[in-house]
Design a protein around this motif. Structure first.
Motif, PDB file in Angstrom:
ATOM      1  N   THR A 105       0.833  -1.210   0.000  1.00 40.20           N
ATOM      2  CA  THR A 105       0.000   0.000   0.000  1.00 40.20           C
ATOM      3  C   THR A 105       0.863   1.254   0.000  1.00 40.20           C
ATOM      4  OG1 THR A 105      -0.155  -0.120   2.414  1.00 40.20           O
ATOM      5  CG2 THR A 105      -1.959  -1.083   1.144  1.00 40.20           C
ATOM      6  N   VAL A 106       0.466   2.198  -0.855  1.00 37.17           N
ATOM      7  CA  VAL A 106       1.162   3.484  -0.975  1.00 37.17           C
ATOM      8  C   VAL A 106       0.124   4.584  -0.743  1.00 37.17           C
ATOM      9  CG1 VAL A 106       2.516   4.989  -2.478  1.00 37.17           C
ATOM     10  CG2 VAL A 106       2.736   2.502  -2.697  1.00 37.17           C
ATOM     11  N   ALA A 107       0.392   5.477   0.219  1.00 41.12           N
ATOM     12  CA  ALA A 107      -0.525   6.594   0.504  1.00 41.12           C
ATOM     13  C   ALA A 107       0.099   7.893   0.010  1.00 41.12           C
ATOM     14  CB  ALA A 107      -0.805   6.692   1.992  1.00 41.12           C
ATOM     15  N   HIS A 108      -0.641   8.615  -0.829  1.00 44.09           N
ATOM     16  CA  HIS A 108      -0.223   9.942  -1.295  1.00 44.09           C
ATOM     17  C   HIS A 108      -1.061  10.948  -0.514  1.00 44.09           C
ATOM     18  CE1 HIS A 108       0.053  13.496  -3.883  1.00 44.09           C
ATOM     19  NE2 HIS A 108       1.143  12.963  -4.416  1.00 44.09           N
ATOM     20  N   LEU A 109      -0.394  11.743   0.348  1.00 50.01           N
ATOM     21  CA  LEU A 109      -1.133  12.623   1.265  1.00 50.01           C
ATOM     22  C   LEU A 109      -1.572  13.925   0.620  1.00 50.01           C
ATOM     23  CD1 LEU A 109       0.703  12.160   4.687  1.00 50.01           C
ATOM     24  CD2 LEU A 109      -0.993  10.712   3.562  1.00 50.01           C
ATOM     25  N   GLY A 110      -1.209  14.140  -0.654  1.00 54.95           N
ATOM     26  CA  GLY A 110      -1.679  15.328  -1.363  1.00 54.95           C
ATOM     27  C   GLY A 110      -1.154  16.596  -0.720  1.00 54.95           C
ATOM     28  N   ASN A 128       2.186   1.075   3.815  1.00 53.51           N
ATOM     29  CA  ASN A 128       3.577   0.638   3.696  1.00 53.51           C
ATOM     30  C   ASN A 128       4.497   1.787   3.282  1.00 53.51           C
ATOM     31  OD1 ASN A 128       2.222  -2.297   2.242  1.00 53.51           O
ATOM     32  ND2 ASN A 128       3.083  -2.187   4.302  1.00 53.51           N
ATOM     33  N   VAL A 129       4.056   2.565   2.290  1.00 48.47           N
ATOM     34  CA  VAL A 129       4.856   3.691   1.789  1.00 48.47           C
ATOM     35  C   VAL A 129       4.000   4.953   1.864  1.00 48.47           C
ATOM     36  CG1 VAL A 129       6.194   4.630  -0.140  1.00 48.47           C
ATOM     37  CG2 VAL A 129       6.060   2.147   0.191  1.00 48.47           C
ATOM     38  N   ALA A 130       4.516   5.989   2.543  1.00 45.85           N
ATOM     39  CA  ALA A 130       3.789   7.259   2.657  1.00 45.85           C
ATOM     40  C   ALA A 130       4.533   8.338   1.892  1.00 45.85           C
ATOM     41  CB  ALA A 130       3.645   7.661   4.120  1.00 45.85           C
ATOM     42  N   LEU A 131       3.834   8.971   0.947  1.00 42.84           N
ATOM     43  CA  LEU A 131       4.370  10.099   0.181  1.00 42.84           C
ATOM     44  C   LEU A 131       3.855  11.358   0.872  1.00 42.84           C
ATOM     45  CD1 LEU A 131       3.490   8.647  -3.352  1.00 42.84           C
ATOM     46  CD2 LEU A 131       5.545   8.222  -1.982  1.00 42.84           C
ATOM     47  N   VAL A 132       4.765  12.084   1.542  1.00 42.94           N
ATOM     48  CA  VAL A 132       4.357  13.087   2.543  1.00 42.94           C
ATOM     49  C   VAL A 132       4.867  14.479   2.180  1.00 42.94           C
ATOM     50  CG1 VAL A 132       4.464  13.695   4.996  1.00 42.94           C
ATOM     51  CG2 VAL A 132       4.476  11.289   4.323  1.00 42.94           C
ATOM     52  N   PRO A 133       3.948  15.500   2.128  1.00 37.85           N
ATOM     53  CA  PRO A 133       4.416  16.880   1.938  1.00 37.85           C
ATOM     54  C   PRO A 133       5.140  17.345   3.204  1.00 37.85           C
ATOM     55  CG  PRO A 133       2.055  16.873   2.406  1.00 37.85           C
ATOM     56  CD  PRO A 133       2.483  15.431   2.314  1.00 37.85           C
ATOM     57  N   VAL A 134       6.306  17.988   3.029  1.00 34.74           N
ATOM     58  CA  VAL A 134       7.110  18.350   4.200  1.00 34.74           C
ATOM     59  C   VAL A 134       7.564  19.810   4.188  1.00 34.74           C
ATOM     60  CG1 VAL A 134       7.952  15.979   4.393  1.00 34.74           C
ATOM     61  CG2 VAL A 134       9.350  17.659   3.188  1.00 34.74           C
ATOM     62  N   LEU A 152       0.944   7.477  11.227  1.00 30.69           N
ATOM     63  CA  LEU A 152       0.737   6.473  10.172  1.00 30.69           C
ATOM     64  C   LEU A 152       1.598   5.219  10.373  1.00 30.69           C
ATOM     65  CD1 LEU A 152       0.659   8.635   6.908  1.00 30.69           C
ATOM     66  CD2 LEU A 152      -1.228   7.286   7.819  1.00 30.69           C
ATOM     67  N   GLU A 153       2.800   5.423  10.944  1.00 30.10           N
ATOM     68  CA  GLU A 153       3.753   4.323  11.139  1.00 30.10           C
ATOM     69  C   GLU A 153       4.009   3.526   9.852  1.00 30.10           C
ATOM     70  OE1 GLU A 153       2.029   2.113  14.419  1.00 30.10           O
ATOM     71  OE2 GLU A 153       3.198   3.277  15.848  1.00 30.10           O
ATOM     72  N   PRO A 154       4.345   4.207   8.765  1.00 33.04           N
ATOM     73  CA  PRO A 154       4.621   3.476   7.517  1.00 33.04           C
ATOM     74  C   PRO A 154       5.991   2.797   7.587  1.00 33.04           C
ATOM     75  CG  PRO A 154       5.108   5.788   7.202  1.00 33.04           C
ATOM     76  CD  PRO A 154       4.588   5.653   8.610  1.00 33.04           C
ATOM     77  N   ASN A 155       6.225   1.859   6.684  1.00 31.75           N
ATOM     78  CA  ASN A 155       7.558   1.254   6.578  1.00 31.75           C
ATOM     79  C   ASN A 155       8.543   2.226   5.941  1.00 31.75           C
ATOM     80  OD1 ASN A 155       5.326  -0.968   5.935  1.00 31.75           O
ATOM     81  ND2 ASN A 155       6.954  -1.951   7.120  1.00 31.75           N
ATOM     82  N   ILE A 156       8.050   2.952   4.933  1.00 27.65           N
ATOM     83  CA  ILE A 156       8.911   3.879   4.182  1.00 27.65           C
ATOM     84  C   ILE A 156       8.202   5.223   4.047  1.00 27.65           C
ATOM     85  CG2 ILE A 156      10.006   4.347   1.937  1.00 27.65           C
ATOM     86  CD1 ILE A 156      10.216   1.294   1.559  1.00 27.65           C
ATOM     87  N   VAL A 194       9.978  -1.282  -4.499  1.00 28.47           N
ATOM     88  CA  VAL A 194       9.386  -1.848  -3.283  1.00 28.47           C
ATOM     89  C   VAL A 194       8.853  -3.249  -3.563  1.00 28.47           C
ATOM     90  CG1 VAL A 194       7.671  -1.515  -1.456  1.00 28.47           C
ATOM     91  CG2 VAL A 194       8.625   0.464  -2.601  1.00 28.47           C
ATOM     92  N   THR A 195       9.253  -4.195  -2.729  1.00 30.77           N
ATOM     93  CA  THR A 195       8.645  -5.528  -2.739  1.00 30.77           C
ATOM     94  C   THR A 195       8.229  -5.837  -1.310  1.00 30.77           C
ATOM     95  OG1 THR A 195      10.726  -6.658  -2.271  1.00 30.77           O
ATOM     96  CG2 THR A 195      10.185  -6.306  -4.601  1.00 30.77           C
TER      97      THR A 195
END
Length: 213
Positions: A105-110, A128-134, A152-156, A194-195
């Motif tokens: 799972t990949v989350a794009h937080l927009g 699993n993967v969080a794409l995060v604005p910073v 969120l506690e993502p892996n990446i 990612v695998t």
């Protein structure tokens, strides 16, 4: 699966035998970076702004998603959740998209601006993967981004939406977020592969180098 960053909040998610996703394509006149020339069947827009909604830049798009719901397209399960409830009339609502590629799972937080509620976090499920604005601006600043990561506690974690030499939008530098995460300078990677077996047990920050579209 392979995750490539094109600058600002635009990524391409690709996996063999699944539909390709492009998130938040930008108008380069507004965002900077090279004009996008990418292909993908699914385009997701977090909100209606020229740095995030330039869907015509994506060739071959058959589905453009702009709001909350649950979708299954080309083998990809997508959960779209509205965040940043409207407190002021001018506030832009934001849609977070979670893409499930056969259990990854990949989350794009927009352009998330506010710390999400616990109920919003639960709607996103396991990430699993969080794409995060910073980088602040209209998105999370470094401190808020670090707080969202801990919820969120993502892996990446892949940072996005921060100042780069190619960006035209005034945003904070990446190092502010890295300091919040207790990290020093990171060597940017050209893409993220990612695998299921490669996911780290502890949250790991991966910095990507923006690619030309």
């Amino acid at each position: 699966m392979e995750i490539t960053w094109y600058g600002h909040s635009c990524f391409r998610l690709a996996e063999r035998n699944f539909a390709t996703v492009v998130t938040d394509p930008f108008d380069s006149k507004v965002a900077g970076y090279e004009p996008l020339k990418i292909k993908g069947e699914i385009v997701t827009l977090s909100h209606d702004a020229p740095g995030h909604n330039f869907s015509e830049a994506v060739k071959g798009a058959t589905h453009v998603l702009t709001g909350a719901g649950e979708f299954e397209i080309g083998g990809v399960f997508i959960t779209a959740v509205q965040t940043d409830g409207v407190k002021k009339k001018e506030k832009v609502r934001n849609t977070v998209y979670v893409f499930d590629y056969d259990g990854i799972t990949v989350a794009h937080l927009g352009d998330m601006q506010q710390i999400p509620s616990q109920s919003e976090i639960e709607l996103l499920g396991t990430v699993n993967v969080a794409l995060v604005p910073v980088g602040g601006g209209n998105g999370l600043n470094a401190a808020k981004a670090a707080e969202v990561v801990s919820m969120l506690e993502p892996n990446i974690v892949v940072p996005m939406h921060y100042a780069t030499p190619a960006s035209k939008i005034k945003l904070d530098e990446l190092n502010k977020f890295l300091k919040e995460m207790g990290l020093g300078k990171q060597e940017p990677q050209p893409f993220l592969k990612v695998t299921r077996t490669s996911l780290p047990a502890e949250t790991h920050v991966v910095v990507l180098d923006y690619q030309k579209g």
